[in-house]
Design an enzyme around this catalytic site. Structure first.
Site, PDB file in Angstrom:
ATOM      1  N   CYS A   4       0.887  -1.083   0.013  1.00 36.05           N
ATOM      2  CA  CYS A   4      -0.068   0.052   0.039  1.00 36.05           C
ATOM      3  C   CYS A   4       0.842   1.282  -0.055  1.00 36.05           C
ATOM      4  CB  CYS A   4      -0.857   0.006   1.162  1.00 36.05           C
ATOM      5  SG  CYS A   4      -1.798   1.486   1.533  1.00 36.05           S
ATOM      6  N   CYS A   7       0.471   3.254   3.144  1.00 39.47           N
ATOM      7  CA  CYS A   7       1.105   2.593   4.280  1.00 39.47           C
ATOM      8  C   CYS A   7       2.749   2.860   4.064  1.00 39.47           C
ATOM      9  CB  CYS A   7       0.888   1.149   4.398  1.00 39.47           C
ATOM     10  SG  CYS A   7      -0.671   0.865   5.118  1.00 39.47           S
ATOM     11  N   HIS A  46      -4.399   0.953   8.567  1.00 38.68           N
ATOM     12  CA  HIS A  46      -4.721   0.830   7.170  1.00 38.68           C
ATOM     13  C   HIS A  46      -6.322  -0.051   7.207  1.00 38.68           C
ATOM     14  CE1 HIS A  46      -4.464  -0.564   2.846  1.00 38.68           C
ATOM     15  NE2 HIS A  46      -5.464  -1.571   3.077  1.00 38.68           N
ATOM     16  N   ASN A  85     -13.502   9.414  -1.947  1.00 44.54           N
ATOM     17  CA  ASN A  85     -13.669   8.831  -3.211  1.00 44.54           C
ATOM     18  C   ASN A  85     -13.824   7.333  -2.628  1.00 44.54           C
ATOM     19  OD1 ASN A  85     -13.613  10.735  -5.157  1.00 44.54           O
ATOM     20  ND2 ASN A  85     -11.657  10.690  -5.144  1.00 44.54           N
ATOM     21  N   THR A  93      -8.485   5.539  -6.353  1.00 49.61           N
ATOM     22  CA  THR A  93      -7.185   5.057  -6.851  1.00 49.61           C
ATOM     23  C   THR A  93      -6.258   4.413  -5.892  1.00 49.61           C
ATOM     24  OG1 THR A  93      -6.059   6.960  -7.098  1.00 49.61           O
ATOM     25  CG2 THR A  93      -7.414   6.302  -8.992  1.00 49.61           C
ATOM     26  N   HIS A  96      -6.435   2.870   0.306  1.00 47.32           N
ATOM     27  CA  HIS A  96      -6.151   3.099   1.822  1.00 47.32           C
ATOM     28  C   HIS A  96      -7.343   4.344   2.300  1.00 47.32           C
ATOM     29  CE1 HIS A  96      -3.128   3.367   5.592  1.00 47.32           C
ATOM     30  NE2 HIS A  96      -4.001   4.547   5.510  1.00 47.32           N
ATOM     31  N   HIS A  98      -8.823   7.567   2.666  1.00 47.87           N
ATOM     32  CA  HIS A  98      -8.172   9.195   2.920  1.00 47.87           C
ATOM     33  C   HIS A  98      -9.125  10.093   2.596  1.00 47.87           C
ATOM     34  CE1 HIS A  98      -7.652   7.360  -1.444  1.00 47.87           C
ATOM     35  NE2 HIS A  98      -7.881   8.676  -1.827  1.00 47.87           N
ATOM     36  N   HIS A 100      -9.541  13.867   0.941  1.00 48.45           N
ATOM     37  CA  HIS A 100      -8.742  15.074   0.158  1.00 48.45           C
ATOM     38  C   HIS A 100      -9.350  16.557   0.868  1.00 48.45           C
ATOM     39  CE1 HIS A 100      -7.780  12.843  -3.570  1.00 48.45           C
ATOM     40  NE2 HIS A 100      -8.825  11.909  -2.868  1.00 48.45           N
TER      41      HIS A 100
HETATM   42  P1  5GP Z   1      -8.056   8.795  -4.824  1.00 43.09           P
HETATM   43  O1  5GP Z   1      -7.913   8.934  -6.242  1.00 43.09           O
HETATM   44  O2  5GP Z   1      -7.798   7.409  -4.332  1.00 43.09           O
HETATM   45  O3  5GP Z   1      -9.178   9.572  -4.272  1.00 43.09           O
HETATM   46  O4  5GP Z   1      -6.864   9.694  -4.413  1.00 43.09           O
HETATM   47  C1  5GP Z   1      -5.533   9.426  -4.207  1.00 43.09           C
HETATM   48  C2  5GP Z   1      -4.728  10.527  -4.355  1.00 43.09           C
HETATM   49  O5  5GP Z   1      -3.221   9.990  -3.802  1.00 43.09           O
HETATM   50  C3  5GP Z   1      -4.719  10.996  -5.832  1.00 43.09           C
HETATM   51  O6  5GP Z   1      -4.911  12.479  -5.679  1.00 43.09           O
HETATM   52  C4  5GP Z   1      -3.209  11.148  -6.139  1.00 43.09           C
HETATM   53  O7  5GP Z   1      -2.471  12.238  -6.735  1.00 43.09           O
HETATM   54  C5  5GP Z   1      -2.574  10.973  -4.709  1.00 43.09           C
HETATM   55  N1  5GP Z   1      -1.215  10.126  -4.760  1.00 43.09           N
HETATM   56  C6  5GP Z   1      -0.990   8.819  -5.265  1.00 43.09           C
HETATM   57  N2  5GP Z   1       0.155   8.346  -4.721  1.00 43.09           N
HETATM   58  C7  5GP Z   1       0.840   9.500  -4.175  1.00 43.09           C
HETATM   59  C8  5GP Z   1       2.162   9.416  -3.640  1.00 43.09           C
HETATM   60  O8  5GP Z   1       2.989   8.644  -3.929  1.00 43.09           O
HETATM   61  N3  5GP Z   1       2.413  10.479  -2.767  1.00 43.09           N
HETATM   62  C9  5GP Z   1       1.611  11.457  -2.864  1.00 43.09           C
HETATM   63  N4  5GP Z   1       1.989  12.537  -1.940  1.00 43.09           N
HETATM   64  N5  5GP Z   1       0.216  11.515  -3.359  1.00 43.09           N
HETATM   65  C10 5GP Z   1      -0.019  10.292  -4.053  1.00 43.09           C
HETATM   66 ZN    ZN Z   2      -2.421   1.258   3.597  1.00 41.04          ZN
END
Ligand code: 5GP
Ligand code: ZN
Length: 112
Positions: A4, A7, A46, A85, A93, A96, A98, A100
């Protein structure tokens, strides 16, 4: 969880630009910011998605929402959007949990 990304960030196996950390929560700048300020806030435990929350593990969500005003204030955000999301078809994407934290300009639209 070993494969992950978030993680790995928690464990300092991957770099991140941290803006807040305590024993339960980490917040850091998104690698691909969608707004001038785009922060990712995660529990250190996690949990793969909001759909995996339940009576036993959801206290962390209250803890996250308790620190969001402090993070926002520290970053100079008066108005902001909090997004989660849940599931691939909703745009998740990284699997884990999260949130925003988006701000730093007038935000477009409201939802989807
Ligand atoms: P999701 O699309 O799952 O709602 O949000 C995942 C977010 O994690 C995306 O906005 C993406 O830009 C961010 N993200 C993905 N990989 C990394 C990373 O390695 N470091 C950081 N700081 N953000 C990441
Ligand atoms: Zn995780």
């Amino acid at each position: 969880m070993s494969d992950c990304i978030f993680c790995k960030i928690i464990n300092d196996e991957l770099p991140s630009t941290k803006v807040y950390e305590d024993e339960n929560i980490l917040a850091f700048h998104d690698i691909s910011p969608q707004t001038p300020v785009h922060i990712i806030i995660i529990p250190k435990v996690h949990i793969s998605a909001a759909s995996e929350l339940n009576e036993q593990n959801s206290e962390i969500v209250a803890k996250i929402f308790a620190v969001i005003p402090k993070i926002a204030k520290d970053l100079g955000l008066e108005h902001y959007r909090i997004v989660n999301n849940c599931g691939p078809e909703a745009g998740q994407t990284v699997f884990h949990l999260h949130f925003h934290l988006l701000g730093g300009r007038v935000l477009n639209g409201k939802m989807a």
